[in-house]
Design a protein around this motif. Sequence first.
Motif, PDB file in Angstrom:
ATOM      1  N   GLY A  15      -6.480   7.831   0.676  1.00 46.71           N
ATOM      2  CA  GLY A  15      -5.052   8.150   0.752  1.00 46.71           C
ATOM      3  C   GLY A  15      -4.692   8.770   2.089  1.00 46.71           C
ATOM      4  N   GLN A  16      -5.547   9.664   2.571  1.00 46.95           N
ATOM      5  CA  GLN A  16      -5.303  10.312   3.871  1.00 46.95           C
ATOM      6  C   GLN A  16      -5.397   9.303   5.012  1.00 46.95           C
ATOM      7  N   LYS A  17      -6.363   8.398   4.897  1.00 48.17           N
ATOM      8  CA  LYS A  17      -6.527   7.361   5.926  1.00 48.17           C
ATOM      9  C   LYS A  17      -5.292   6.454   5.944  1.00 48.17           C
ATOM     10  N   GLU A  18      -4.797   6.128   4.757  1.00 56.41           N
ATOM     11  CA  GLU A  18      -3.592   5.292   4.643  1.00 56.41           C
ATOM     12  C   GLU A  18      -2.396   5.989   5.292  1.00 56.41           C
ATOM     13  N   GLU A  19      -2.216   7.262   4.947  1.00 56.13           N
ATOM     14  CA  GLU A  19      -1.093   8.037   5.482  1.00 56.13           C
ATOM     15  C   GLU A  19      -1.157   8.117   7.009  1.00 56.13           C
ATOM     16  N   ALA A  20      -2.345   8.392   7.535  1.00 55.83           N
ATOM     17  CA  ALA A  20      -2.527   8.502   8.990  1.00 55.83           C
ATOM     18  C   ALA A  20      -2.279   7.160   9.679  1.00 55.83           C
ATOM     19  N   ALA A  21      -2.770   6.076   9.090  1.00 54.00           N
ATOM     20  CA  ALA A  21      -2.607   4.745   9.687  1.00 54.00           C
ATOM     21  C   ALA A  21      -1.136   4.336   9.699  1.00 54.00           C
ATOM     22  N   VAL A  22      -0.430   4.610   8.604  1.00 59.28           N
ATOM     23  CA  VAL A  22       0.998   4.268   8.521  1.00 59.28           C
ATOM     24  C   VAL A  22       1.782   5.076   9.546  1.00 59.28           C
ATOM     25  N   LYS A  23       1.484   6.376   9.615  1.00 58.32           N
ATOM     26  CA  LYS A  23       2.194   7.258  10.548  1.00 58.32           C
ATOM     27  C   LYS A  23       1.980   6.825  11.996  1.00 58.32           C
ATOM     28  N   ALA A  24       0.753   6.412  12.320  1.00 53.59           N
ATOM     29  CA  ALA A  24       0.410   6.010  13.689  1.00 53.59           C
ATOM     30  C   ALA A  24       0.744   4.543  13.968  1.00 53.59           C
ATOM     31  N   LYS A  25       1.238   3.831  12.950  1.00 50.12           N
ATOM     32  CA  LYS A  25       1.497   2.380  13.067  1.00 50.12           C
ATOM     33  C   LYS A  25       0.217   1.660  13.513  1.00 50.12           C
ATOM     34  N   ASP A  26      -0.910   2.121  12.952  1.00 47.27           N
ATOM     35  CA  ASP A  26      -2.231   1.589  13.277  1.00 47.27           C
ATOM     36  C   ASP A  26      -2.510   0.384  12.382  1.00 47.27           C
TER      37      ASP A  26
ATOM     38  N   LEU B 296      -7.004  -1.815  -6.810  1.00 47.80           N
ATOM     39  CA  LEU B 296      -6.007  -0.777  -7.050  1.00 47.80           C
ATOM     40  C   LEU B 296      -4.693  -1.415  -7.495  1.00 47.80           C
ATOM     41  N   SER B 297      -3.744  -0.604  -7.890  1.00 50.46           N
ATOM     42  CA  SER B 297      -2.506  -1.111  -8.482  1.00 50.46           C
ATOM     43  C   SER B 297      -1.738  -2.028  -7.530  1.00 50.46           C
ATOM     44  N   ALA B 298      -1.018  -2.989  -8.125  1.00 46.95           N
ATOM     45  CA  ALA B 298      -0.209  -3.925  -7.343  1.00 46.95           C
ATOM     46  C   ALA B 298       0.835  -3.173  -6.528  1.00 46.95           C
ATOM     47  N   GLU B 299       1.365  -2.095  -7.094  1.00 46.43           N
ATOM     48  CA  GLU B 299       2.388  -1.298  -6.387  1.00 46.43           C
ATOM     49  C   GLU B 299       1.810  -0.717  -5.094  1.00 46.43           C
TER      50      GLU B 299
ATOM     51  N   LEU C 103      -0.836  -1.835  -3.398  1.00 43.70           N
ATOM     52  CA  LEU C 103      -1.120  -2.934  -2.478  1.00 43.70           C
ATOM     53  C   LEU C 103       0.173  -3.393  -1.802  1.00 43.70           C
ATOM     54  N   ASP C 104       1.230  -3.531  -2.592  1.00 48.42           N
ATOM     55  CA  ASP C 104       2.531  -3.962  -2.039  1.00 48.42           C
ATOM     56  C   ASP C 104       3.050  -2.962  -1.017  1.00 48.42           C
ATOM     57  N   ARG C 105       2.884  -1.682  -1.312  1.00 46.02           N
ATOM     58  CA  ARG C 105       3.374  -0.635  -0.403  1.00 46.02           C
ATOM     59  C   ARG C 105       2.645  -0.726   0.949  1.00 46.02           C
ATOM     60  N   ILE C 106       1.327  -0.873   0.901  1.00 51.32           N
ATOM     61  CA  ILE C 106       0.541  -0.972   2.140  1.00 51.32           C
ATOM     62  C   ILE C 106       0.919  -2.250   2.888  1.00 51.32           C
ATOM     63  N   TYR C 107       1.025  -3.355   2.144  1.00 41.96           N
ATOM     64  CA  TYR C 107       1.336  -4.648   2.776  1.00 41.96           C
ATOM     65  C   TYR C 107       2.727  -4.626   3.421  1.00 41.96           C
ATOM     66  N   THR C 108       3.676  -3.966   2.793  1.00 43.50           N
ATOM     67  CA  THR C 108       5.027  -3.840   3.358  1.00 43.50           C
ATOM     68  C   THR C 108       4.978  -3.089   4.687  1.00 43.50           C
ATOM     69  N   GLU C 109       4.188  -2.019   4.731  1.00 46.02           N
ATOM     70  CA  GLU C 109       4.028  -1.252   5.984  1.00 46.02           C
ATOM     71  C   GLU C 109       3.374  -2.123   7.060  1.00 46.02           C
ATOM     72  N   ILE C 110       2.391  -2.922   6.648  1.00 44.52           N
ATOM     73  CA  ILE C 110       1.712  -3.816   7.591  1.00 44.52           C
ATOM     74  C   ILE C 110       2.721  -4.805   8.178  1.00 44.52           C
ATOM     75  N   LEU C 111       3.506  -5.436   7.305  1.00 49.90           N
ATOM     76  CA  LEU C 111       4.466  -6.433   7.782  1.00 49.90           C
ATOM     77  C   LEU C 111       5.490  -5.817   8.726  1.00 49.90           C
ATOM     78  N   GLN C 112       5.958  -4.637   8.395  1.00 48.22           N
ATOM     79  CA  GLN C 112       6.940  -3.968   9.254  1.00 48.22           C
ATOM     80  C   GLN C 112       6.341  -3.723  10.646  1.00 48.22           C
ATOM     81  N   THR C 113       5.109  -3.236  10.674  1.00 50.66           N
ATOM     82  CA  THR C 113       4.427  -2.964  11.941  1.00 50.66           C
ATOM     83  C   THR C 113       4.167  -4.252  12.713  1.00 50.66           C
ATOM     84  N   VAL C 114       3.723  -5.279  12.006  1.00 50.81           N
ATOM     85  CA  VAL C 114       3.422  -6.569  12.607  1.00 50.81           C
ATOM     86  C   VAL C 114       4.664  -7.158  13.282  1.00 50.81           C
ATOM     87  N   PHE C 115       5.786  -7.141  12.569  1.00 50.39           N
ATOM     88  CA  PHE C 115       6.982  -7.761  13.136  1.00 50.39           C
ATOM     89  C   PHE C 115       7.621  -6.893  14.219  1.00 50.39           C
ATOM     90  N   ASP C 116       7.397  -5.588  14.170  1.00 53.01           N
ATOM     91  CA  ASP C 116       7.810  -4.727  15.288  1.00 53.01           C
ATOM     92  C   ASP C 116       7.007  -5.080  16.539  1.00 53.01           C
TER      93      ASP C 116
END
Length: 195
Positions: free
Chosen positions: A20-31, A47-50, A52-65
């Motif tokens: 969870g901490q690694k996820e939070e840090a990666a999202v914050k850093a747009k890593d 892990l739950s679909a929710e 996975l979807d949350r992480i994937y949404t962050e990935i897509l946002q970063t990717v398209f930025d």
Amino acid sequence: MQSNEFEDLKNNPQFMLELGQKEEAAVKAKDIVGMYEVLDTAVMLDLSAERLDRIYTEILQTVFDRLADKLTKEQFFDINDQRDLYTMRGIYEHGIERYSDNDFKGAKEIFLILHHTANDETLSKAMMPHIAAAASQMKFDDFIDELVDVENPNDSETYGFFLTNFKPSVEGFMKEKAEALESALKELETLKSEK
């Protein structure tokens, strides 16, 4: 890892806290690389679909930025740069998702973007059958069954995220779909000249 080892990790509060901490840090850093590491781990742990979807949404946002930034600066993605590789992975996965949902136009546009922005001949060339298939509205399952060499996937660290190996039948298909492909590539040229 065995499935019981995954279960042990899933039930290990310390491991889950660190994930969870690694996820939070990666999202914050747009890593993008860090986010994918968390997503791949989350998928293995089932892990739950929710989540996975949350992480994937962050990935897509970063990717398209990152894509918007590259296009603005008229730069290519360098497949040897891990951030660029994982950005291209995100773009590609989104294209495949659209393609499998029968959004042929959206998928074609994404594959065109990868064809144009990847500073790598193997990947750029591999997008051509994708573009031709989506442009001619070939179903995704048919694309896989008829054209992709699933017996010999490219398992390299660089190309393992992409479909780059095709059956010999791809040559005849590309000739047959030359008009649809040419039309799609002209669309890309039009977009580039409008910039």
